[in-house]
Design a protein around this motif. Sequence first.
Motif, PDB file in Angstrom:
ATOM      1  N   LYS A  66       0.813  -1.218   0.000  1.00 59.18           N
ATOM      2  CA  LYS A  66       0.000   0.000   0.000  1.00 59.18           C
ATOM      3  C   LYS A  66       0.849   1.272   0.000  1.00 59.18           C
ATOM      4  CE  LYS A  66      -3.952  -2.013  -0.016  1.00 59.18           C
ATOM      5  NZ  LYS A  66      -4.852  -1.874  -1.151  1.00 59.18           N
ATOM      6  N   GLY A  67       2.160   1.109  -0.122  1.00 64.01           N
ATOM      7  CA  GLY A  67       3.019   2.273  -0.264  1.00 64.01           C
ATOM      8  C   GLY A  67       3.809   2.696   0.953  1.00 64.01           C
ATOM      9  N   THR A  68       3.825   1.866   1.975  1.00 66.13           N
ATOM     10  CA  THR A  68       4.629   2.194   3.151  1.00 66.13           C
ATOM     11  C   THR A  68       6.096   2.294   2.770  1.00 66.13           C
ATOM     12  OG1 THR A  68       3.125   1.051   4.640  1.00 66.13           O
ATOM     13  CG2 THR A  68       5.347   1.396   5.437  1.00 66.13           C
ATOM     14  N   ARG A  69       6.727   3.341   3.232  1.00 62.87           N
ATOM     15  CA  ARG A  69       8.167   3.501   2.984  1.00 62.87           C
ATOM     16  C   ARG A  69       8.948   2.628   3.958  1.00 62.87           C
ATOM     17  NH1 ARG A  69       9.799   9.494   3.283  1.00 62.87           N
ATOM     18  NH2 ARG A  69      11.800   8.448   3.127  1.00 62.87           N
ATOM     19  N   VAL A  70       9.774   1.758   3.437  1.00 60.28           N
ATOM     20  CA  VAL A  70      10.552   0.852   4.281  1.00 60.28           C
ATOM     21  C   VAL A  70      11.826   1.505   4.805  1.00 60.28           C
ATOM     22  CG1 VAL A  70       9.632  -1.219   3.175  1.00 60.28           C
ATOM     23  CG2 VAL A  70      11.735  -0.194   2.304  1.00 60.28           C
TER      24      VAL A  70
END
Length: 92
Positions: A66-70
């Motif tokens: 869903k686009g979470t920045r790692v």
Amino acid sequence: MLLVFGAIHCSANINLLVSASNGKINEIDAELAKGADVNYLESGRTRLMEAELNGKAAAAEHLISKGTRVDLKSDRGRTALMMAAKEGHEDV
């Protein structure tokens, strides 16, 4: 109207934290639909960090999709992957 939207947005972010921590993918989607910020920092941690700290691999993968920045770091300078490794959650 702005105040109401802000309250809903804040509530969605808090609910997303709980959903991620508990690995509830359907609830994660519901809170994102309400406007929750997948990269929101609460107490120095993202929702991805909470999922990984609690060993919720499926929720972590879903948040990433869903686009979470790692690459975001906690207030202690750790990424979600570093936190998961420290907790021994190898599947995350």
